[in-house]
Motif scaffolding. Structure first.
Motif, PDB file in Angstrom:
ATOM      1  N   LEU A 280      40.467 112.811  76.183  1.00 22.87           N
ATOM      2  CA  LEU A 280      39.757 113.613  77.171  1.00 22.87           C
ATOM      3  C   LEU A 280      38.466 114.128  76.537  1.00 22.87           C
ATOM      4  CD1 LEU A 280      42.744 115.506  78.764  1.00 22.87           C
ATOM      5  CD2 LEU A 280      41.320 113.762  79.823  1.00 22.87           C
ATOM      6  N   PRO A 281      37.392 114.109  77.275  1.00 21.74           N
ATOM      7  CA  PRO A 281      36.092 114.473  76.703  1.00 21.74           C
ATOM      8  C   PRO A 281      35.971 115.974  76.464  1.00 21.74           C
ATOM      9  CG  PRO A 281      35.865 114.024  79.037  1.00 21.74           C
ATOM     10  CD  PRO A 281      37.297 113.728  78.688  1.00 21.74           C
ATOM     11  N   GLU A 282      35.127 116.325  75.494  1.00 20.93           N
ATOM     12  CA  GLU A 282      34.858 117.721  75.170  1.00 20.93           C
ATOM     13  C   GLU A 282      33.346 117.922  75.114  1.00 20.93           C
ATOM     14  OE1 GLU A 282      36.984 119.242  71.809  1.00 20.93           O
ATOM     15  OE2 GLU A 282      38.569 117.734  71.974  1.00 20.93           O
ATOM     16  N   ILE A 283      32.930 119.093  75.504  1.00 19.89           N
ATOM     17  CA  ILE A 283      31.495 119.362  75.539  1.00 19.89           C
ATOM     18  C   ILE A 283      30.870 119.232  74.158  1.00 19.89           C
ATOM     19  CG2 ILE A 283      29.873 121.302  75.776  1.00 19.89           C
ATOM     20  CD1 ILE A 283      31.205 121.887  78.492  1.00 19.89           C
ATOM     21  N   LYS A 284      31.584 119.644  73.122  1.00 25.73           N
ATOM     22  CA  LYS A 284      30.939 119.626  71.807  1.00 25.73           C
ATOM     23  C   LYS A 284      30.576 118.216  71.339  1.00 25.73           C
ATOM     24  CE  LYS A 284      34.827 119.635  68.511  1.00 25.73           C
ATOM     25  NZ  LYS A 284      35.966 119.693  69.430  1.00 25.73           N
ATOM     26  N   ASN A 285      31.217 117.210  71.894  1.00 23.92           N
ATOM     27  CA  ASN A 285      30.897 115.847  71.475  1.00 23.92           C
ATOM     28  C   ASN A 285      29.640 115.274  72.118  1.00 23.92           C
ATOM     29  OD1 ASN A 285      32.996 115.569  69.654  1.00 23.92           O
ATOM     30  ND2 ASN A 285      34.446 114.896  71.234  1.00 23.92           N
ATOM     31  N   ILE A 286      29.122 115.959  73.126  1.00 25.52           N
ATOM     32  CA  ILE A 286      27.926 115.416  73.807  1.00 25.52           C
ATOM     33  C   ILE A 286      26.795 116.425  73.935  1.00 25.52           C
ATOM     34  CG2 ILE A 286      29.157 113.652  75.129  1.00 25.52           C
ATOM     35  CD1 ILE A 286      28.149 116.931  76.727  1.00 25.52           C
TER      36      ILE A 286
ATOM     37  N   ASN D 199      34.120 127.279  69.748  1.00 20.53           N
ATOM     38  CA  ASN D 199      32.893 127.946  70.178  1.00 20.53           C
ATOM     39  C   ASN D 199      31.892 126.922  70.718  1.00 20.53           C
ATOM     40  OD1 ASN D 199      31.056 130.168  70.308  1.00 20.53           O
ATOM     41  ND2 ASN D 199      30.079 129.440  68.437  1.00 20.53           N
ATOM     42  N   GLU D 200      31.234 127.266  71.814  1.00 18.23           N
ATOM     43  CA  GLU D 200      30.277 126.359  72.457  1.00 18.23           C
ATOM     44  C   GLU D 200      30.938 125.055  72.893  1.00 18.23           C
ATOM     45  OE1 GLU D 200      28.106 128.850  73.067  1.00 18.23           O
ATOM     46  OE2 GLU D 200      26.605 127.264  73.080  1.00 18.23           O
ATOM     47  N   ASN D 201      32.221 125.088  73.097  1.00 18.81           N
ATOM     48  CA  ASN D 201      32.949 123.898  73.527  1.00 18.81           C
ATOM     49  C   ASN D 201      33.781 124.235  74.762  1.00 18.81           C
ATOM     50  OD1 ASN D 201      33.837 121.250  73.443  1.00 18.81           O
ATOM     51  ND2 ASN D 201      35.463 121.640  71.958  1.00 18.81           N
ATOM     52  N   PHE D 202      34.271 123.211  75.413  1.00 21.56           N
ATOM     53  CA  PHE D 202      35.184 123.366  76.542  1.00 21.56           C
ATOM     54  C   PHE D 202      35.857 122.026  76.742  1.00 21.56           C
ATOM     55  CE2 PHE D 202      36.121 123.588  81.202  1.00 21.56           C
ATOM     56  CZ  PHE D 202      36.928 124.716  81.158  1.00 21.56           C
ATOM     57  N   LYS D 203      37.122 122.060  77.058  1.00 24.31           N
ATOM     58  CA  LYS D 203      37.851 120.804  77.249  1.00 24.31           C
ATOM     59  C   LYS D 203      39.085 121.024  78.125  1.00 24.31           C
ATOM     60  CE  LYS D 203      40.720 121.341  73.114  1.00 24.31           C
ATOM     61  NZ  LYS D 203      41.187 120.783  71.849  1.00 24.31           N
ATOM     62  N   ALA D 204      39.568 119.951  78.710  1.00 26.66           N
ATOM     63  CA  ALA D 204      40.859 119.940  79.399  1.00 26.66           C
ATOM     64  C   ALA D 204      41.890 119.356  78.438  1.00 26.66           C
ATOM     65  CB  ALA D 204      40.772 119.082  80.661  1.00 26.66           C
ATOM     66  N   LEU D 236      40.620 124.793  77.946  1.00 28.72           N
ATOM     67  CA  LEU D 236      40.496 125.792  76.885  1.00 28.72           C
ATOM     68  C   LEU D 236      39.119 126.463  76.903  1.00 28.72           C
ATOM     69  CD1 LEU D 236      42.014 127.018  74.462  1.00 28.72           C
ATOM     70  CD2 LEU D 236      40.770 125.401  73.020  1.00 28.72           C
ATOM     71  N   LEU D 237      39.127 127.761  77.212  1.00 29.09           N
ATOM     72  CA  LEU D 237      37.886 128.548  77.312  1.00 29.09           C
ATOM     73  C   LEU D 237      37.516 129.171  75.969  1.00 29.09           C
ATOM     74  CD1 LEU D 237      38.335 130.831  80.453  1.00 29.09           C
ATOM     75  CD2 LEU D 237      36.492 129.188  80.088  1.00 29.09           C
ATOM     76  N   PRO D 238      36.244 129.180  75.610  1.00 32.07           N
ATOM     77  CA  PRO D 238      35.839 129.830  74.367  1.00 32.07           C
ATOM     78  C   PRO D 238      35.725 131.349  74.516  1.00 32.07           C
ATOM     79  CG  PRO D 238      33.941 128.807  75.393  1.00 32.07           C
ATOM     80  CD  PRO D 238      35.130 128.484  76.265  1.00 32.07           C
ATOM     81  N   ILE D 239      36.822 131.982  74.828  1.00 28.19           N
ATOM     82  CA  ILE D 239      36.921 133.443  74.879  1.00 28.19           C
ATOM     83  C   ILE D 239      38.263 133.811  74.249  1.00 28.19           C
ATOM     84  CG2 ILE D 239      35.521 133.589  76.972  1.00 28.19           C
ATOM     85  CD1 ILE D 239      38.018 134.102  78.583  1.00 28.19           C
ATOM     86  N   ASN D 240      38.408 135.060  73.873  1.00 33.53           N
ATOM     87  CA  ASN D 240      39.647 135.464  73.209  1.00 33.53           C
ATOM     88  C   ASN D 240      40.831 135.534  74.164  1.00 33.53           C
ATOM     89  OD1 ASN D 240      38.482 135.616  70.730  1.00 33.53           O
ATOM     90  ND2 ASN D 240      38.503 137.843  70.572  1.00 33.53           N
TER      91      ASN D 240
END
Lengths: 345, 345, 345, 345
Positions: A280-286, D199-204, D236-240
């Motif tokens: 599954l793609p992740e924002i950090k990779n792009i 951090n600065e990421n987001f994924k399913a 997965l959200l980059p928040i605590n």
């Protein structure tokens, strides 16, 4: 060298576009404009340029007097502001690439309904090609005016196009659950864009009424060859850049995940900037790239397909895609000025 | 029940103060004001209150007509705005706790020089007690007007006071290198407070000229019994709340880290909200609390002492400290309404 | 084409170096190694490379058998691990660029004292040139082994060198208050590196005892021509990348801010990657670049100079600086493969 | 005073629970256990407690010998670890509140299938009441063992229950698109939980196969009175802390948004911790609280209802809900120890 002008250089999309144009080996930046910062050097507005690149920001009006100096005009303006100058440019034989919303919808009435602005000169809109290279490469090649797609629509349309083209999914109620970084909201001053409001927060907004909805419906419909209905739900992520869209699609017939992957790989096999991935793609990779990455999961029993796509909203969703279109329009390699990977961290 | 009024309820400090007053068992909130949001319910401005607490925001002017309803007036206004209403309140026998900068400096001239505003009625300023309970508990008890300390000064003064009182460190060029979360900049609209500008960024600002400098110098000087000179360097941290200050102090005589720790533990032994720690303090251990945590490292050979302190800028640095002062002024337990720990994560 | 090998490719510094080498027009990557991920493709470890670049990770041992395939060996290993392979490489006529700490300290005893590891072969250390191009460009040109400086030292030394060279500041007790993003802690698994521990937090660590202290003292001493004593205080910033160092220096004579700026501008006039700025520098203006930006504030009355510098710890503080050294060693333009600006957001 | 024991006190959920129990006026904490940190004081593991609360962590085994000291045992353990001690406790007449997954599924086979662990003593599972007070208040009152719901399920079930109870939506393919803060992943060491990775990421993740799926299906099914099928997609959200769930539901009959709001307001009219809101909910308005906020949007033409809910995953999704259950079981006011609002910033 392609001579370019850029109006709207100090919004986040405009700045990103400028960054790319500055790196691009085949362009020469003749002017940049900004109504908010007219008269300042760009490095006074964006400190990253200090000592390395500079140019005085002119007004949009002055930009209109310099069309004879350029081959292509990039416009990164709020909606409703591009038509007049675009018309002038076209008349002067200057190609136009608009990053705003003014020429993305084929139907001027739909535009008017969603954006509350009228096309004064609907002819311009008719000429405009929807600038998604993966779907309209040939048309872009011959166009004189390109409407660069919206950021959310780019992530949604690329995610669904292969299935729609083959009529493998229903076209009613396609769910696009999107999450975008804050730069998508621009650099304007709004309480809800303050660090302290966004950080450690998350929310949905504009349900059933975000302006990117008709754009997604138009392109999904064209891909499918019939009307498409979209439920589009944007959310605001506490990150600077990046969009992840989760699409929920209903199978019209039984198909395995592996078969779907094969279709996507075939569909995008010549598209340098689309990456089909088993993970599954992740924002950090792009992030910081022009790449759209797509992952797929399917459940035959439930007859559901979930497609997840990620893009950098300021690059593949704005400035990068615009330059990709320019490369195509001017016969350059499509990757020129756009060929870098995410630094991951 | 102590009847309280609050002017300036919709800035971040004001909102935090309101939160605490709402939790406090011995207060009754009679009115809250806001010039920016006059006429709205507080829950329309801060969604955390929805369904649980509400009150219509009145104007500051209207607040002035309701002084007879209250025992104490809290003011959380930009500098230069508190004097008139404070004077009115005092005249009506209402105690005043000001969270702004207007009454923190003993010397009206110094105030005028740094804040570019004149004290119209310097008598009020003379009456005001500097509201740092750990140093001025007895004076606060008897005061009718308290100036709650600035956030940076709180973190700096508590960190240095024990050493200054004992003349164990030089008073020239005390270095206070502070780092603050973004809520310290308030809720006003500024490009540099946007999420996209602050996130993944860090910077120093206002070197040699931040307005908290004279306040720190005044209080460090008073603690030492002689003039103190401070180099104060604030930085902006990409977090919502919290200040960490790193102080560099020069020993006047040789003293070990352990001896210094003993002095601090003794000095603060009756102060519930000061925690002396052998580990270096971290913001996550005190955020959302009224606690100031302090750690110390010393190097006898270099004759240097480094003191690190952390506070929550909105609580110990603003609303919490103000309520702590109120508790003292009204003979309540100092911890009333303030007795909660950080949730860590 | 320069043929390169890279051992330690999967730490954050190694990955960044790989990213740069992959973009570099004059290098050919012959092998990459990783003890943690031996046998995997790099794109399995870092998803940003998927589809665009790939190579199987070999063991460090195997790397040792392939030295005849390369011109230069990059090493990004934990301290104490580089000496043996570096020796082998040098014997085979392969140039070595080490990103670790093993060859940064001239004095093997100092190294042993701070790092608790012995130089088995101190001759290698003697050959090594400290790889800060702005100070040692000529030596790097002729060296066969370069020790790329630590991240914190890079930010501190560049910030102070011009003043030290001219003996305009005292060399005792130079205060370096540094703040670093989390990637500096590497990709190893530690509770304190978890998102939930770092986010919304800030702390100082290793006061008076961080291992970069002797490195900073060595280079500041060399610049000044006499022994230098440094108080180095690192802090952990909740951002991915970037270091900001705030230096407090004592004037030896009266000098104005403007005069100091002139000295810095002259000193770095031929250094493409050092940007002297009248505004105080911010991390967002240099992240993802090889640029060090420096701002200065001085107070003649207090006889204090504050220098603030920012770098990207993974680029100018690691992989970028290493490639800058390589460019110099191999007679390439110093900017090759390193010439990009921050994207700001 | 209720005497409580807590096993698993050092995970994020356990720590949060401890925080609440420490604030709670009617509980006395008799022991806390941790297998990872046995023998340490809790304040050594979580610095927020330093000086304010302390207790030595015992082993889970030792906890088993102290059941006679307590009235209620809280368990916050990884799945598969609660059964034995729970059984012992029940035998000793101690009430049990389990925050793990072991007793949430009515059907032991479903549990085994999804969690790959067998119920050794299925009788315990049969006794357990699903601890969602808003749906099972009366049962909780009389139960001796409560299974506190999972964090995602809490957000999903509360969001859908009123519509399901009235059969206003279809029960096949209910889409639950959820986004959670990182504390949900616990304090274990995993590369993907590092700050620099999140951090600065987001994924399913875990599409179609997350273990909370059968729990959501079970409870949605019970609410509807027939089998329910759920498509559950966590991100997965980059928040605590905090979960936001976006639910897509298909109307079985035409119903307006306003009518739906009325149904929700009626349904939850006696539930202190559920807040129905005309604005779309945001995590910042409920973090650090036991509140679940719910907003609704409906489109009659599309026959779609979107429900958005937010909770704090560590409180309403774990420790707070567990204490809410305890309050009910012991006849205390349901809000005891839980009555605080978000601080917003």
């Amino acid at each position: 060298m392609i001579k370019v002008g850029l109006v709207g250089a100090t919004g986040y999309a405009g700045q990103q576009l400028l960054w790319i144009l500055n790196m691009h080996k085949e362009t020469e930046i003749k002017f940049i404009s900004s109504n908010s910062y007219e008269g300042k050097e760009i490095s006074e507005v964006y400190g990253n340029y200090k000592k390395y690149f500079d140019k005085k920001l002119i007004s949009q009006e002055e930009a209109g007097t310099k069309l004879d100096e350029i081959d292509v005009l990039f416009m990164a303006l709020p909606h409703g502001m591009s038509e007049k100058l675009a018309g002038q440019a076209l008349k002067s034989g200057v190609k136009v690439i608009d990053l705003g919303a003014d020429f993305r919808l084929d139907d001027s009435e739909t535009y008017e309904k969603w954006y509350k602005v009228k096309h004064e000169n609907p002819e311009i809109n008719k000429q405009a090609v929807y600038g998604l290279p993966e779907l309209y490469r040939e048309k872009i090649k011959e166009s004189s005016i390109v409407a660069a797609p919206g950021c959310y629509p780019t992530s949604a349309i690329l995610a669904a196009a292969p299935l729609l083209k083959k009529n493998l999914v229903k076209t009613e109620n396609i769910i696009v659950d999107s999450k975008s970084g804050v730069s998508g909201a621009g650099r304007g001053l709004k309480t809800e864009s303050l660090f302290t409001e966004v950080n450690e927060n998350f929310k949905a907004y504009n349900l059933f009424m975000h302006r990117h909805t008709p754009e997604i419906e138009q392109e999904m419909g064209k891909a499918a060859g019939k009307e498409a209905g979209v439920i589009f739900t944007p959310h605001l992520l506490p990150i600077n850049r990046g969009i992840l869209s989760t699409l929920y699609l209903d199978m019209t017939e039984e198909i395995t995940e592996e078969e779907i992957y094969k279709i996507y790989e075939e569909f995008y096999k010549d598209d340098y900037f689309v990456r089909i991935s088993r993970e599954l793609p992740e924002i950090k990779n792009i992030k910081n790239t022009n790449i759209c990455e797509i992952g797929i999961r399917a459940d035959i029993k439930k007859k559901k397909i979930i497609v997840v796509s990620v893009i950098d909203n300021l690059i593949k969703g704005a400035g990068g895609q615009a330059v990709q279109a320019m490369n195509i329009m001017f016969g350059l390699p499509e990757t020129e000025g756009l060929d870098y990977l995410s630094m991951y961290v």
